[in-house]
Each structure stands twice: as C-alpha cells, then as structure tokens.
Write an enzyme that holds these catalytic residues in place. Structure first.
Site, short mmCIF file in Angstrom:
data_model
loop_
_atom_site.label_atom_id
_atom_site.label_comp_id
_atom_site.label_asym_id
_atom_site.label_seq_id
_atom_site.Cartn_x
_atom_site.Cartn_y
_atom_site.Cartn_z
N ASP A 106 -2.96 5.94 12.62
CA ASP A 106 -2.18 5.22 11.61
C ASP A 106 -0.86 5.95 11.42
O ASP A 106 -0.81 7.03 10.82
CB ASP A 106 -2.96 5.17 10.30
N HIS A 119 1.03 4.95 7.15
CA HIS A 119 0.73 5.54 5.85
C HIS A 119 0.84 7.07 5.92
O HIS A 119 0.90 7.65 7.01
CB HIS A 119 -0.67 5.11 5.40
N SER A 135 0.81 -1.22 0.00
CA SER A 135 0.00 0.00 0.00
C SER A 135 0.85 1.27 0.00
O SER A 135 0.39 2.33 -0.45
CB SER A 135 -0.93 0.00 1.22
#
Length: 478
Positions: free
Chosen positions: A454, A457, A174
């Site tokens: 998070d 990311h 990702s």
C-alpha cells in the site's frame, strides 16, 4: 328603451362561485409547495438550472507552491478569550512571512516520534506498521524543517484549550481520517481515561474530550458530494458516480462545526473520465403535476410534501433510468470545489468558524521516478527522497492548478494547507505491506510483496503528524 342587464345572481351560477375559491386555494397551496421545495432543495435547484460544465479542458494557471489564504482580514482576528491562549509570534516571523510548506526533511532523534504507536489505541489497524511487523523505525524520526524559519512546537495543552467548548471536524477520505487519528494520538494522553471516548455511527466517528466539552470528529465523504461510494465500510466501487449539486446530503451533518478540515482527491483519480449524475428538470415538472393531481383529490398537504420530497430524490443512484454524463477529472473536481466553497459561504459564520482545505496526499507506486528499479514501488523504502524538485506522476498538477484557480477567484474565508510537495519526498513513510490485510494473500502475492504494498496510506506515528503540526501553525498563526 332597452332594459339594463342585471348581473347574474349567486343562484344563477352556483358552480362558478364554488370553483373560483377552490382554484385560488389550489394555486395558493401549489405556490406554498414550490416554496417548500425551494427551501428544502434550493441548493440542488441552483445546479439544475445552471449551465452544465463542458468536458473540454480549460486553460490552467501556473501551479502554486505557497498556501492560498483567502480569509478576510476580519476573520484573521481572534476574539479576546482566544488571544489569551495564542503564543506571540517571534520578531523574525513578524518581520518576514515564512512559507512553512517549503523546506526539507531533517533527521531528529530527540523530538521524534511525537508519540508511540503502542500508546495510542485510536490508530486504525491499516496504519499500525510496527504492530504488523515493520522492522525499521526510521520513518518516525524525520522532522519537517521550513526554509528560513521553524514550525512552532505542537502543544497538546494549547490545542485542547483552543478546542474547549468546540466541535472540530475532518471531512473527506481515509487520508483525512489518518490525520484525524494522528491528532487524537497527539492529544489523548493529556485527557484522563474516564474523560474521553470514541464512537462510530455510519459515516461519523466522534472522539469526545468530556472535561473540555469538545469533540474531534471524522466524517466519511470521499467526494464531499453525494456518491455511490458513501458507505463508510463498503465503498470499493469500480464504477464511481458523483451526484451533482448534492453537497447538502452530507453538509447537513457539518453545519455547527467550529473548525473544519476538508480534503478530497484520491477518489477522483479513476484513470478515466468521471461519471456525473444529474437531477433532471423532468423530475421537477413531474413533481408539480403530481402535486396538482393529489391536491385535486384533497390529499393532506403534509402528505404531499413528503411525497414530493421523495420525487425530488429521483435522479439517485438506484433509479433504473438515470441521466449521467462523463466529465474530465479536472472539470468534475472543479465542480466539487466550487460546491464546497458555496456551501461554506452559505452555512459557516466566518467570525466563528475556521475552515481548512488539505491538498492532495501523494502516492509512490513507481520507484523508477526517483531513481529506483523499474517495477518497484514504496516497498522496502526507508529514507526520504532528497531531490527538492521531485514531483511524482501520481500527484496531478492539473488538479493543483484547479485548486489554485478556484481559490484565487474566491473571497470565501478558507485556509489552504499545501502538504503535497513535502509529502512527495516521503516514499519511506507508507504502510507498504505492514498493515492489516482484509483479504487473504495469495501465494503469488506472498512471493512478491511489492505486488500488494500500500503506497497510498501512511504509518502512524509518521507523516500525518506533520500535517497536524502545519494545521496547528496555521490555526494559531493565521
């Protein structure tokens, strides 16, 4: 006087003469099948018969901070048409090579951000921090400044001309997908609405610039090798398993790409040893036996090939009986990187294809490491780390050492982009809590936002744009 013995007539031993050619036919067909299997699964056979890696830790070399470019001198030369679009290096750059990965972050309100979040519909909702309520925009206003030189200004028009008639692929997890999305955001405004599109099918997402006859693609393969986490949507597997010698499972989708950008790191970090699935030699033996039995009963050869193709897939994740060994993260990662380099050597034409490998993207889960409070993380961080020696514990130096060892020994043309150190400074640039939440938050989580932040990311626009500036620099200034 003895009579000379006559050779047996054809009528005396009819069965013998009938069997001999049939056996020859069986032998010929068996050899044909072995050749067929070797072509189809040759890459897997290399790994089946090779000695297994030991799980003992290997002595590693010193961590390298500068990029390792192992492309041969011939591959560094652009063809005549491409040279027309490449901007000439400055005199200073010609006189002195500059390490563009060694530098500092400077605040820049004039040129940052490179685009607006609201003007790029290609950003995944996990990365749209403004849309999800991030109150500050300071994370968008930092520019990477190498020591002793400047990065070339990113030119969307120049990049699109470079991509004309070509296929560019980002392959990995990702984080590589966020770099793919960043590049689309940097380019798409120069392309008319009717002349661009994006579609996703399983593991592959394709952005098409029709007027340029070009595609920019992302392919989901978090380990590069085949794994039980290969579903592009449902891949949160706690017990991760990687299949050795299986890069062709995904690699067959990459073969005709002109520019390839690989990454793999995050999914290897499990906190324990990696589980590796082997294709047992027993399955190869079984395939040969089954082939002979089926052919004895005159089953069509085409049916055999299909049957034994399936047999060779035994050793898959769905088998009731599997041969799995545990391997240290470093050894497992080394296995994958060597497999990637071997695949590039066998499938990429270095005169036509540029291949890049992106180093690990760091996370910021322990604020105490940069002088913050114990128990904190990237939540509420709004400025970069200014300590030039900072290296977070989530970025395993042993993995960087593996990359250095393998790349230095390799002669395969691949350009290494070392984004780890510069990204380590950006504790402020993560999505934190400002992203789409796929699961309903509990009252306990809402009471403690850091618990669900998070810190892996990155917001867009943001840090991945700098990764693409570095990619642009190395693409035009090898």
């Amino acid at each position: 006087m003895q009579k000379m013995m006559k050779p047996p007539s054809s009528s005396s031993f009819p069965s013998l003469l009938r069997v001999k050619p049939r056996l020859s036919s069986y032998l010929f067909t068996l050899l044909a099948f072995i050749l067929f299997a070797a072509i189809l699964y040759g890459h897997d056979f290399v790994f089946i018969f090779r000695p297994r890696l030991h799980s003992n830790d290997h002595t590693t070399q010193t961590l390298f901070s500068t990029p390792v470019d192992v492309r041969s001198s011939t591959t560094k030369k652009e063809n005549t048409e491409e040279n027309k679009t490449v901007v000439t290096k400055s005199k200073r750059e010609e006189e002195e090579e500059c390490d563009v990965f060694n530098g500092r972050w400077v605040r820049d309100e004039l040129t940052r951000p490179l685009y607006k979040e609201s003007e790029c519909p290609y950003i995944q909702p996990q990365l749209t921090c403004e849309e999800h309520g991030r109150p500050d925009k300071e994370y968008q206003r930092w520019r990477w400044q190498p020591h002793g030189c400047d990065l070339p200004t990113f030119s969307a028009r120049l990049m699109l001309e470079k991509l004309r008639g070509k296929r560019m692929m980002f392959i990995g997890d990702s984080l590589n997908r966020s770099q793919y999305a960043s590049l689309i955001c940097l380019l798409h405004q120069l392309i008319p609405e009717h002349a661009k599109s994006e579609e996703t099918l399983d593991s592959l997402t394709v952005f098409t610039a029709k007027e340029y006859n070009a595609t920019i693609e992302f392919y989901w393969a978090p380990f590069l090798l085949e794994s039980n986490s290969d579903n592009a949507v449902i891949h949160r597997v706690t017990d991760r398993i990687v299949r050795k010698g299986s890069i062709n499972t995904h690699g067959r989708h990459w073969k005709d790409a002109d520019i390839v950008v690989f990454n793999t790191y995050l999914w290897w970090i499990t906190g324990s040893k990696m589980k590796i699935l082997y294709v047992s030699l027993l399955y190869f033996t079984q395939a040969i036996i089954y082939f002979a039995l089926y052919h004895f009963f005159d089953i069509a050869i085409a049916k055999h090939c299909l049957k034994f193709s399936q047999i060779f897939r035994l050793g898959s994740f769905n088998d009731e009986v599997k041969e799995i060994i545990e391997m240290s993260t470093e050894d497992a990662y080394r296995m994958a990187i060597k497999s990637m380099l071997r695949w590039v050597r066998l499938n990429m034409d270095s005169n036509k294809t540029r291949v890049f490998f992106i180093s690990m993207s760091p996370s910021h889960a322990k604020s105490i490491e940069w002088g913050g409070e114990a128990g904190g993380n990237c939540y509420n961080e709004t400025t970069p780390i200014d300590d030039p020696t900072y290296w977070g514990s989530d970025s395993k130096k042993s993995i960087m050492q593996v990359i250095g060892e393998v790349f230095r020994k390799s002669k395969i043309p691949i350009t290494f982009l070392n984004i780890t150190q510069l990204s380590n400074y950006r504790k402020d640039a993560h999505t934190s809590i400002y992203k789409k939440q796929w699961n309903r938050l509990t009252p306990e989580q809402l009471a403690n936002p850091a618990s669900y932040a998070d810190c892996t990311h990155w917001c867009l626009p943001g840090l991945p744009d700098t990764w693409n500036e570095l990619l642009f620099a190395k693409l035009f200034y090898p």
